[in-house]
Design a protein around this motif. Structure first.
Motif, PDB file in Angstrom:
ATOM      1  N   ASP A 109      85.134   4.613  61.475  1.00 28.97           N
ATOM      2  CA  ASP A 109      85.834   3.484  60.796  1.00 28.97           C
ATOM      3  C   ASP A 109      84.884   3.055  59.502  1.00 28.97           C
ATOM      4  N   ILE A 110      83.882   3.743  59.161  1.00 29.62           N
ATOM      5  CA  ILE A 110      83.033   3.904  57.832  1.00 29.62           C
ATOM      6  C   ILE A 110      83.857   4.460  56.624  1.00 29.62           C
ATOM      7  N   LYS A 111      84.242   3.613  55.889  1.00 28.84           N
ATOM      8  CA  LYS A 111      84.941   4.161  54.544  1.00 28.84           C
ATOM      9  C   LYS A 111      84.258   4.444  53.350  1.00 28.84           C
ATOM     10  N   CYS A 112      83.079   3.623  53.267  1.00 23.87           N
ATOM     11  CA  CYS A 112      82.376   3.691  52.037  1.00 23.87           C
ATOM     12  C   CYS A 112      81.468   4.862  52.182  1.00 23.87           C
ATOM     13  N   PRO A 113      80.921   5.310  50.905  1.00 21.51           N
ATOM     14  CA  PRO A 113      79.852   6.344  50.778  1.00 21.51           C
ATOM     15  C   PRO A 113      78.722   5.833  51.582  1.00 21.51           C
ATOM     16  N   VAL A 114      77.812   6.843  52.172  1.00 18.33           N
ATOM     17  CA  VAL A 114      76.535   6.389  52.916  1.00 18.33           C
ATOM     18  C   VAL A 114      75.304   7.179  52.368  1.00 18.33           C
ATOM     19  N   LEU A 115      74.328   6.814  52.141  1.00 21.81           N
ATOM     20  CA  LEU A 115      72.955   7.656  51.700  1.00 21.81           C
ATOM     21  C   LEU A 115      71.850   7.206  53.006  1.00 21.81           C
ATOM     22  N   LEU A 116      71.830   8.156  53.698  1.00 24.60           N
ATOM     23  CA  LEU A 116      70.709   8.217  54.765  1.00 24.60           C
ATOM     24  C   LEU A 116      69.314   8.750  54.220  1.00 24.60           C
ATOM     25  N   ALA A 117      68.318   7.982  54.914  1.00 20.70           N
ATOM     26  CA  ALA A 117      66.735   8.602  54.288  1.00 20.70           C
ATOM     27  C   ALA A 117      66.205   8.447  55.477  1.00 20.70           C
ATOM     28  N   THR A 118      65.215   9.306  55.808  1.00 24.82           N
ATOM     29  CA  THR A 118      64.181   9.544  56.754  1.00 24.82           C
ATOM     30  C   THR A 118      63.036  10.399  56.260  1.00 24.82           C
ATOM     31  N   GLY A 119      62.170  10.974  57.172  1.00 22.53           N
ATOM     32  CA  GLY A 119      61.392  11.923  56.624  1.00 22.53           C
ATOM     33  C   GLY A 119      61.345  12.877  57.736  1.00 22.53           C
ATOM     34  N   LEU A 170      81.040   6.352  68.186  1.00 21.88           N
ATOM     35  CA  LEU A 170      82.548   6.500  68.243  1.00 21.88           C
ATOM     36  C   LEU A 170      83.138   5.751  67.016  1.00 21.88           C
ATOM     37  N   ASN A 171      82.410   4.700  66.811  1.00 20.53           N
ATOM     38  CA  ASN A 171      83.063   3.781  65.626  1.00 20.53           C
ATOM     39  C   ASN A 171      83.061   4.191  64.131  1.00 20.53           C
ATOM     40  N   LEU A 172      81.956   5.343  64.026  1.00 20.00           N
ATOM     41  CA  LEU A 172      81.673   5.691  62.778  1.00 20.00           C
ATOM     42  C   LEU A 172      82.704   6.012  61.777  1.00 20.00           C
ATOM     43  N   VAL A 179      68.701  10.017  62.991  1.00 16.24           N
ATOM     44  CA  VAL A 179      69.211  10.297  61.662  1.00 16.24           C
ATOM     45  C   VAL A 179      70.202  11.441  61.396  1.00 16.24           C
ATOM     46  N   GLU A 180      69.645  12.490  62.030  1.00 13.05           N
ATOM     47  CA  GLU A 180      70.435  13.799  61.898  1.00 13.05           C
ATOM     48  C   GLU A 180      71.950  13.409  62.650  1.00 13.05           C
ATOM     49  N   THR A 181      71.656  13.043  63.971  1.00 10.72           N
ATOM     50  CA  THR A 181      72.766  12.977  64.436  1.00 10.72           C
ATOM     51  C   THR A 181      73.868  12.115  63.846  1.00 10.72           C
ATOM     52  N   LEU A 182      73.329  10.845  63.328  1.00 12.50           N
ATOM     53  CA  LEU A 182      74.229   9.993  62.594  1.00 12.50           C
ATOM     54  C   LEU A 182      74.887  10.796  61.547  1.00 12.50           C
ATOM     55  N   HIS A 183      74.278  11.448  60.799  1.00  9.07           N
ATOM     56  CA  HIS A 183      74.653  12.280  59.563  1.00  9.07           C
ATOM     57  C   HIS A 183      75.958  13.151  60.225  1.00  9.07           C
ATOM     58  N   GLU A 184      75.569  13.728  61.219  1.00  8.39           N
ATOM     59  CA  GLU A 184      76.862  14.733  61.639  1.00  8.39           C
ATOM     60  C   GLU A 184      78.034  14.195  62.042  1.00  8.39           C
ATOM     61  N   HIS A 185      77.926  12.860  62.710  1.00  8.89           N
ATOM     62  CA  HIS A 185      78.936  12.200  62.931  1.00  8.89           C
ATOM     63  C   HIS A 185      79.723  11.403  61.942  1.00  8.89           C
ATOM     64  N   LEU A 186      78.981  11.061  60.710  1.00  9.79           N
ATOM     65  CA  LEU A 186      79.948  10.207  59.979  1.00  9.79           C
ATOM     66  C   LEU A 186      81.034  11.108  59.387  1.00  9.79           C
ATOM     67  N   THR A 187      82.170  10.719  59.045  1.00 10.82           N
ATOM     68  CA  THR A 187      83.264  11.235  58.365  1.00 10.82           C
ATOM     69  C   THR A 187      83.378  10.829  57.003  1.00 10.82           C
ATOM     70  N   CYS A 188      82.752   9.901  56.531  1.00 11.48           N
ATOM     71  CA  CYS A 188      82.912   9.420  55.017  1.00 11.48           C
ATOM     72  C   CYS A 188      82.135  10.229  54.049  1.00 11.48           C
ATOM     73  N   ASP A 189      82.077  10.111  52.738  1.00  9.81           N
ATOM     74  CA  ASP A 189      81.036  10.824  51.892  1.00  9.81           C
ATOM     75  C   ASP A 189      79.566  10.384  52.177  1.00  9.81           C
TER      76      ASP A 189
END
Length: 336
Positions: A238-248, A234-236, A257-267
């Motif tokens: 508040d993330i304002k900077c761009p984010v690069l996620l990496a997994t396999g 629910l705090n995601l 990681v997929e869940t995190l990607h879906e909930h981030l609202t930043c670039d």
């Protein structure tokens, strides 16, 4: 510039980027052993790294020493933070020591930065893996100085029942039996997924590090804190900077990681190559390094390097007006 000057500059750069140890003592959480690579005077950007359970700063030092990371390594400082007692050959933490929570580990980072000599004039990046990625995600909530986050195998959710059980068993075994085969198997799965036998050389060296360099008691405390992390999804916002996620694609942490990607609202962008079962730094360092270069170019760093493009994909770091690549697009044929 003469040949001698060129060699001298190269030598100085090499010396500057040798990891230099320093210990930061905190009032409430004891000592943090950190390693600084680079010169804080000549570099404005500081990349904070934070490791996963069962690892420490050395995994980032090894990654930075790969040829693919040469362009990034010499253009900024890297501050590697070890969680308490996780450095090589650490002494056992006191029996009455209260290991910091994930949030407390994040909250102490500003004090560590100040003690190391990082000032308000420095810009910050974050590079974290697993537990360390979760810590840096929390740190970024309240730190607008962050230019970007590069998060490997990151989860914003609390541990599920299966993960909680596995980690509790591993922690108990480490506490009462020291490093043992059951704890080893869990850590190998955590880092390499279901196919550790395909990386026999790495498995051999990693096993050796677990038995010869990691303090089992201290590691158990870190695992226990990671197991009991709270949900920060629910705090995601508040993330304002761009984010690069990496997994396999075959990583045991892919769903998180997929869940995190879906909930981030930043670039945001994501790298999820096929054939990677766990530690992307180990299994696909060139692809990770290439994506990092592209990401950093997208936030106007590494501007002196030739622009890298992953096929027809938009550059990592373009605004959210451009659709972010899906979990599969960054691994399409011709995309690397």
């Amino acid at each position: 510039m003469s040949a001698g000057d060129s060699v001298g500059s190269t030598t100085r750069a090499t010396v500057d980027h040798e990891p230099k140890p320093t210990t930061v003592y905190t009032e409430n959480h004891g000592a943090f052993q950190c390693f600084l690579q680079g010169n804080l005077t000549t570099h404005k950007v500081v990349c904070i790294t934070y490791h996963d359970i069962g690892l420490n700063h050395s995994s980032y030092v090894d990654f930075l020493n790969t040829p693919d990371m040469a362009a990034i390594k010499t253009r900024m400082c890297f501050l590697h933070i070890n969680a308490p007692g996780q450095q090589d050959n650490a002494e056992k933490l006191a029996e009455n020591y209260h290991f910091p929570t994930m949030q407390q580990l994040a909250d102490v980072i500003p004090y560590i930065l100040k003690e190391i000599g990082v000032t308000d004039n420095h810009d910050l990046l974050g590079l974290g893996e697993g537990a360390g990625a979760n810590i840096l995600l929390r740190f970024a909530f309240a730190n607008p100085r962050m230019l970007g986050l590069i998060l490997l195998e990151c989860s914003s959710t609390a541990a599920g029942f299966k993960e909680w059980g596995q980690e509790k068993v591993a922690s108990w075994n480490l506490t009462h039996r020291g490093m043992n085969q059951m704890a080893e198997r869990y850590l190998l799965w955590h880092h390499l997924g279901t196919q550790p036998d395909e990386k026999l050389d790495y498995v051999k060296s990693y096993r050796a590090s677990l038995y010869e360099r990691m303090n089992a008691h201290n590691l158990a405390l870190f695992i226990d804190r990671f197991t009991n992390r709270n949900n920060i999804t629910l705090n995601l916002k508040d993330i304002k900077c761009p984010v690069l996620l990496a997994t396999g694609k075959k990583s045991p942490h892919y769903k998180e990681v997929e869940t995190l990607h879906e909930h981030l609202t930043c670039d945001k962008n994501i790298l999820a190559p096929d054939g990677v079962y766990g530690d992307i730094k180990e299994e696909s360092p060139s692809k990770l390094a290439e994506s990092m270069v592209l990401f950093l170019q997208g936030i106007h760093l590494l501007s002196g390097l030739p622009m890298v493009r992953l096929g027809r994909q938009p550059s990592l770091g373009e605004t959210s007006k451009v659709r972010s690549p899906s979990m599969t697009e960054l691994d399409r044929p011709g995309a690397h």
